[in-house]
Design a protein around this motif. Structure first.
Motif, short mmCIF file in Angstrom:
data_model
loop_
_atom_site.label_atom_id
_atom_site.label_comp_id
_atom_site.label_asym_id
_atom_site.label_seq_id
_atom_site.Cartn_x
_atom_site.Cartn_y
_atom_site.Cartn_z
N PRO A 56 65.49 15.36 38.09
CA PRO A 56 65.86 15.00 36.93
C PRO A 56 65.01 14.96 35.74
O PRO A 56 65.16 15.28 34.51
CB PRO A 56 66.74 13.71 37.13
N GLU A 57 63.80 14.22 36.23
CA GLU A 57 62.80 14.05 35.29
C GLU A 57 62.43 15.35 34.69
O GLU A 57 62.14 15.70 33.54
CB GLU A 57 61.80 13.11 35.58
N ALA A 58 61.92 16.32 35.57
CA ALA A 58 61.47 17.63 35.35
C ALA A 58 62.46 18.29 34.35
O ALA A 58 62.21 18.96 33.43
CB ALA A 58 61.08 18.34 36.51
N LEU A 59 63.66 17.93 34.72
CA LEU A 59 64.59 18.83 33.98
C LEU A 59 64.82 18.37 32.55
O LEU A 59 65.03 19.10 31.53
CB LEU A 59 66.08 18.90 34.48
N ALA A 60 64.49 17.01 32.47
CA ALA A 60 64.75 16.37 31.07
C ALA A 60 63.46 16.77 30.35
O ALA A 60 63.37 16.89 29.09
CB ALA A 60 64.72 14.79 31.05
N ARG A 61 62.26 16.84 30.89
CA ARG A 61 60.93 17.04 30.45
C ARG A 61 61.06 18.71 29.69
O ARG A 61 60.66 18.99 28.58
CB ARG A 61 59.96 17.10 31.25
N ALA A 62 61.67 19.53 30.51
CA ALA A 62 61.91 20.96 30.29
C ALA A 62 62.71 21.10 29.11
O ALA A 62 62.71 21.77 28.16
CB ALA A 62 62.48 21.80 31.37
N HIS A 63 63.87 20.35 29.04
CA HIS A 63 64.88 20.24 27.86
C HIS A 63 64.35 19.65 26.52
O HIS A 63 64.44 20.42 25.42
CB HIS A 63 65.84 19.35 28.46
N MET A 64 63.29 18.76 26.79
CA MET A 64 62.87 18.19 25.58
C MET A 64 61.78 19.43 24.86
O MET A 64 61.62 19.24 23.80
CB MET A 64 61.96 16.92 25.70
N HIS A 65 61.20 19.90 25.84
CA HIS A 65 60.27 20.84 25.60
C HIS A 65 60.74 22.16 24.63
O HIS A 65 60.30 22.36 23.76
CB HIS A 65 59.32 21.35 26.90
N GLU A 66 61.91 22.41 25.22
CA GLU A 66 62.59 23.59 24.51
C GLU A 66 63.01 23.00 23.26
O GLU A 66 63.28 23.68 22.15
CB GLU A 66 63.78 23.95 25.36
N ARG A 67 63.60 21.86 23.23
CA ARG A 67 64.33 21.20 21.88
C ARG A 67 63.01 21.29 20.69
O ARG A 67 63.28 21.54 19.73
CB ARG A 67 64.77 20.06 21.90
N LEU A 68 61.79 20.94 21.44
CA LEU A 68 60.79 21.00 20.35
C LEU A 68 60.13 21.97 19.91
O LEU A 68 60.04 22.05 18.69
CB LEU A 68 59.37 20.16 21.21
N HIS A 69 60.28 23.18 20.79
CA HIS A 69 60.05 24.67 20.31
C HIS A 69 61.13 25.12 19.29
O HIS A 69 60.81 25.58 18.46
CB HIS A 69 59.96 25.51 21.68
N GLU A 70 62.33 24.66 19.78
CA GLU A 70 63.41 25.06 18.68
C GLU A 70 63.34 24.52 17.39
O GLU A 70 63.43 25.18 16.24
CB GLU A 70 64.76 24.53 19.40
N ALA A 71 62.94 23.05 17.26
CA ALA A 71 62.68 22.62 16.11
C ALA A 71 61.59 23.02 15.24
O ALA A 71 61.48 23.27 14.25
CB ALA A 71 62.47 20.95 16.28
N GLU A 72 60.51 23.61 16.17
CA GLU A 72 59.34 24.00 15.57
C GLU A 72 59.73 25.42 14.74
O GLU A 72 59.30 25.72 13.65
CB GLU A 72 58.29 24.03 16.31
N ARG A 73 60.37 26.13 15.46
CA ARG A 73 61.06 27.55 15.02
C ARG A 73 61.73 27.36 13.82
O ARG A 73 61.65 28.09 12.87
CB ARG A 73 61.90 28.23 16.04
N GLU A 74 62.71 26.38 13.92
CA GLU A 74 63.49 26.24 12.48
C GLU A 74 62.56 25.64 11.34
O GLU A 74 62.78 26.06 10.18
CB GLU A 74 64.52 25.00 13.00
N ARG A 75 61.78 24.90 11.65
CA ARG A 75 60.76 24.41 10.65
C ARG A 75 60.09 25.37 9.94
O ARG A 75 59.73 25.70 8.57
CB ARG A 75 59.76 23.30 10.96
N ARG A 76 59.45 26.40 10.83
CA ARG A 76 58.97 27.69 10.16
C ARG A 76 59.73 28.74 9.63
O ARG A 76 59.51 29.11 8.47
CB ARG A 76 58.34 28.33 11.65
N SER A 77 61.02 28.59 9.97
CA SER A 77 61.73 29.64 9.36
C SER A 77 62.28 29.12 7.83
O SER A 77 62.24 29.62 6.85
CB SER A 77 63.25 29.80 9.87
N VAL A 78 62.47 27.42 7.65
CA VAL A 78 62.74 26.90 6.54
C VAL A 78 61.64 27.07 5.65
O VAL A 78 61.76 27.66 4.41
CB VAL A 78 63.06 25.41 6.75
N ARG A 79 60.17 26.96 6.00
CA ARG A 79 59.04 27.19 5.20
C ARG A 79 59.14 28.70 4.72
O ARG A 79 58.64 28.65 3.75
CB ARG A 79 57.80 26.78 5.90
#
Length: 107
Positions: A56-79
């Motif tokens: 469960p910890e590894a799944l949560a870490r992978a999920h948060m990693h994906e969310r961080l990448h998604e947020a970074e992609r969103e910030r780049r598109s807004v810029r």
């Protein structure tokens, strides 16, 4: 009778007599909390491996990693959108300045 126990039918029900969990080679040292044995835990929980406990910890870490990448992609598109909008605005201002200069020269 020399039969090894299974998860559902452990060799012994006493957690102190069970084999201790060995650290896996796939995870870095010190990445998890230290092992401890709870005497009131159920048999299936006692016989889990460290990897199973950390799934469960590894799944949560992978999920948060994906969310961080998604947020970074969103910030780049807004810029990018903002930069294109500013470029169009600068081009229009440049055209207005050219027209104003041409009108001043023509007069």
């Amino acid at each position: 009778m020399n039969i090894a126990g299974t998860i559902d039918r452990p060799l012994t029900h006493d957690p102190k007599k069970q084999a201790p969990m060995k650290p896996s080679t796939s995870e870095p040292a010190g990445s998890a909390t230290p092992d401890f044995t709870t005497t009131g835990a159920t048999d299936s929980r006692q016989n889990r491996t460290r990897e199973m406990q950390l799934i469960p910890e590894a799944l949560a870490r992978a999920h948060m990693h994906e969310r961080l990448h998604e947020a970074e992609r969103e910030r780049r598109s807004v810029r990018l959108v903002t930069a294109r909008r500013m470029q169009r605005r600068a081009e229009r201002a440049s055209l207005r300045a050219r027209r104003a200069l041409a009108m001043a020269v023509m007069q």
